[in-house]
Scaffold this motif. Structure first.
Motif, PDB file in Angstrom:
ATOM      1  N   PHE A  73      13.806   7.000  55.493  1.00  0.00           N
ATOM      2  CA  PHE A  73      15.195   6.779  55.908  1.00  0.00           C
ATOM      3  C   PHE A  73      16.023   6.071  54.835  1.00  0.00           C
ATOM      4  CE2 PHE A  73      12.592   3.283  57.542  1.00  0.00           C
ATOM      5  CZ  PHE A  73      13.228   2.186  56.996  1.00  0.00           C
ATOM      6  N   GLU A  74      15.361   5.575  53.797  1.00  0.00           N
ATOM      7  CA  GLU A  74      16.084   4.886  52.722  1.00  0.00           C
ATOM      8  C   GLU A  74      16.585   5.844  51.645  1.00  0.00           C
ATOM      9  OE1 GLU A  74      14.329   0.518  52.029  1.00  0.00           O
ATOM     10  OE2 GLU A  74      12.821   2.097  51.784  1.00  0.00           O
ATOM     11  N   ARG A  75      16.014   7.022  51.568  1.00  0.00           N
ATOM     12  CA  ARG A  75      16.278   7.927  50.451  1.00  0.00           C
ATOM     13  C   ARG A  75      17.763   8.279  50.333  1.00  0.00           C
ATOM     14  NH1 ARG A  75      12.560  12.917  50.740  1.00  0.00           N
ATOM     15  NH2 ARG A  75      13.785  13.222  52.624  1.00  0.00           N
ATOM     16  N   ASP A  76      18.373   8.699  51.428  1.00  0.00           N
ATOM     17  CA  ASP A  76      19.790   9.060  51.385  1.00  0.00           C
ATOM     18  C   ASP A  76      20.663   7.851  51.059  1.00  0.00           C
ATOM     19  OD1 ASP A  76      19.330  11.691  51.847  1.00  0.00           O
ATOM     20  OD2 ASP A  76      19.845  11.659  53.975  1.00  0.00           O
ATOM     21  N   HIS A  77      20.265   6.688  51.576  1.00  0.00           N
ATOM     22  CA  HIS A  77      21.046   5.485  51.307  1.00  0.00           C
ATOM     23  C   HIS A  77      20.993   5.123  49.819  1.00  0.00           C
ATOM     24  CE1 HIS A  77      23.303   1.958  52.235  1.00  0.00           C
ATOM     25  NE2 HIS A  77      22.351   1.124  51.850  1.00  0.00           N
ATOM     26  N   HIS A  78      19.812   5.257  49.215  1.00  0.00           N
ATOM     27  CA  HIS A  78      19.704   5.023  47.770  1.00  0.00           C
ATOM     28  C   HIS A  78      20.605   5.986  46.996  1.00  0.00           C
ATOM     29  CE1 HIS A  78      15.509   2.893  47.939  1.00  0.00           C
ATOM     30  NE2 HIS A  78      16.481   2.202  48.494  1.00  0.00           N
ATOM     31  N   ALA A  79      20.679   7.209  47.459  1.00  0.00           N
ATOM     32  CA  ALA A  79      21.536   8.194  46.791  1.00  0.00           C
ATOM     33  C   ALA A  79      23.003   7.798  46.890  1.00  0.00           C
ATOM     34  CB  ALA A  79      21.322   9.578  47.410  1.00  0.00           C
ATOM     35  N   LYS A  80      23.413   7.289  48.051  1.00  0.00           N
ATOM     36  CA  LYS A  80      24.816   6.877  48.211  1.00  0.00           C
ATOM     37  C   LYS A  80      25.121   5.634  47.373  1.00  0.00           C
ATOM     38  CE  LYS A  80      25.817  10.179  51.014  1.00  0.00           C
ATOM     39  NZ  LYS A  80      24.543  10.906  50.913  1.00  0.00           N
ATOM     40  N   ILE A  81      24.163   4.725  47.261  1.00  0.00           N
ATOM     41  CA  ILE A  81      24.348   3.551  46.401  1.00  0.00           C
ATOM     42  C   ILE A  81      24.483   3.994  44.942  1.00  0.00           C
ATOM     43  CG2 ILE A  81      23.203   1.487  45.475  1.00  0.00           C
ATOM     44  CD1 ILE A  81      22.013   1.047  48.245  1.00  0.00           C
ATOM     45  N   HIS A  82      23.660   4.953  44.546  1.00  0.00           N
ATOM     46  CA  HIS A  82      23.737   5.469  43.176  1.00  0.00           C
ATOM     47  C   HIS A  82      25.100   6.089  42.913  1.00  0.00           C
ATOM     48  CE1 HIS A  82      22.593   8.381  39.846  1.00  0.00           C
ATOM     49  NE2 HIS A  82      22.227   7.212  39.364  1.00  0.00           N
TER      50      HIS A  82
END
Length: 505
Positions: A73-82
């Motif tokens: 569940f963190e993967r998409d959030h990391h992408a948005k932070i990037h």
């Protein structure tokens, strides 16, 4: 790079580049703070914004280096932070280009200072700095969202996790940088959405690229908060499915199962029986209440919508066998179930309102309008005056929040009238609608109506309130009108009005 295949190392690389650029600009600005006798607020504020940005991104880099694994569940959030980091880097580069004096060492400090001050007053530069400030706010909050996985790793106290998530969601909701329309200084283009049911148009501010990036970040931040808060809610751990930092797994690499549409019974309903549906509905409502407790209102609304669908399925199923042959019991069961469905829809509107964003306010308005449309169609013997008045009050309050004074006044008046018709009269609810209507009338500059309504509340709902002193009463009952002590009477009115409304002090 595809957002679904985003890995931690890419985010770390982006943070390093942003840290270097922010550090360079902060150092350049610091020259004017250290060497000049005084510093204008604008230069100091920009320096502080960039310095705080550098600190936040440095902390993000440390967190990612310390805990490189990803939970699903963190993967998409990391992408948005990037994505936020990339956009922030681009904004800083633009600022450096637009204000070349930041990196110029050839002129005198005083001349460069004046040039920089002049540049920072330009609207496009002010907008650019506002963007950088918004990105900084998002990245500061990302420190918490990135830490949630680590908190779960090291903390077995669900209460502590709840507290951390509630602090995060409150901070997101209250941040002026993360809510559409809160920080706009000028009017923005709007789009008009036609509503076929009401034959009216909703005016919605057109979303900018910055607002879209922040909205996307908020969605994935809610996903992370939801996953961590519901961890072990059903006895399953999210940690067992973590993704290695160099994993290449992505949605695109998985088999496209949806292409196989084989179904030997295409007309089969695939609906569970009523007992299963009731258990699923109970579980759904437990999750909704838990998410509301944690302040994750967007996800709570999503689960509430799923619960409404479960309730609708339950209503379509035959009456339970135990009351199937009792006509009266069947009618009562159907009525109770229908009322429960209406209650769930009203609760959905409440959850949308709790989220406090422009988008969720529009969602709430749509739900409330639909409920009111159904409510006014009821037969005379089926009218629920309490619900109808409550819906009018909520819709009036929402219109007032959106500065639609005409609609707010109309619906709050109906709420007030309806609540007065309830037996026994709910004085607290009547006063609630009256007081909000007073605020609307004041905003409309109908000060006489507002003060008169306040006086009505005092007389009708607070019968034990302070009455005029005997001296004033005797003056006002004399036959000779010229003998009335108007000064004394006016002073008493002023004192009583001030008690009710500090605004008139």
């Amino acid at each position: 790079m595809n957002p679904h295949s985003m890995d931690v190392l890419s985010v770390i690389t982006g943070t390093a580049q942003l840290i270097q650029l922010a550090g360079s600009l902060a150092k350049a600005l610091s020259r004017f703070i250290v060497r000049t006798k005084y510093i204008r607020d604008t230069i100091g504020e920009v320096h502080d914004e960039i310095s705080e940005l550098q600190i936040a991104v440095s902390e993000i880099k440390k967190i990612l280096e310390k805990r490189p694994k990803q939970l699903p569940f963190e993967r998409d959030h990391h992408a948005k932070i990037h994505r936020i980091i990339q956009s922030c880097h681009a904004s800083l580069e633009t600022l450096a280009r637009e204000v070349p004096e930041l990196k110029d060492n050839t002129g005198t400090l005083e001349r460069m200072r004046r040039t920089i001050e002049h540049s920072l007053k330009q609207e496009r530069i002010k907008d650019l700095i506002q963007h950088i400030s918004s990105y900084k706010a998002v990245l500061q909050l990302s420190l918490t969202t990135l830490s949630l996985g680590a908190i779960w790793d090291t903390t077995r106290s669900q209460k502590q996790i709840e507290n951390e998530i509630r602090k995060l969601t409150d901070a997101i909701r209250m941040s002026p940088h993360l809510s559409l329309g809160r920080t706009k200084k000028r009017a923005t283009p709007s789009i008009h959405i036609h509503n076929a049911e009401s034959e009216a148009e909703e005016v919605v501010p057109e979303e900018s690229a910055l607002e879209k990036e922040i909205r996307d970040w908020r969605i994935t931040a809610n996903d992370v908060a939801t996953a961590v808060s519901l961890n072990d809610f059903d006895g399953a751990s999210v940690d067992s499915r973590s993704i290695p930092p160099n994993s290449s797994v992505s949605v695109e690499t998985l088999p496209l199962y949806e292409e196989d549409t084989y179904d030997p019974e295409p007309d089969h309903k695939d609906v569970p029986n009523s007992k299963i549906l009731r258990c699923q509905l109970d579980a759904n409502q437990e999750i909704v209440q838990y998410l509301r407790k944690c302040g994750i209102f967007v996800k709570a609304a999503s689960y509430q919508q799923s619960g409404i669908k479960l309730m609708e399925q339950l209503l379509r199923i035959d009456t339970p066998p135990e009351i199937n042959y009792d006509v009266s019991a069947r009618v009562d069961f159907k009525h109770a179930s229908t009322e429960n469905l209406i209650d769930m829809k009203e609760e959905l509107a409440d959850i949308f309102l709790q989220s406090e964003t422009v988008e969720t306010d529009l969602e709430a308005k749509t739900v409330l309008k639909s409920l009111l449309d159904d409510e006014v169609k009821r037969k005379a013997d089926q009218i629920d005056e309490g619900r109808r008045s409550r819906l009018y009050h909520k819709l009036g309050k929402l219109y007032f929040k959106q500065n639609n004074i005409i609609q707010a006044e109309k619906f709050l008046k109906r709420a007030l009238e309806g609540r007065q018709r309830i037996e026994p009269e709910p004085c607290e609810l009547v006063e609630e609608s009256a007081e909000l209507l007073v605020q609307v009338l004041q905003e409309k500059q109908a000060l006489d109506e507002a003060r008169g309504l306040r006086e009505w509340v005092r007389r009708e709902l607070h019968a034990d309130a302070t009455l005029p002193s005997p001296s004033i009463a005797s003056h006002m009952t004399q036959d000779n009108a010229s003998s009335i002590d108007l000064t004394c009477a006016y002073q008493w009115c002023k004192e009583q009005g001030s008690k009710c409304n500090p605004k008139f002090n």
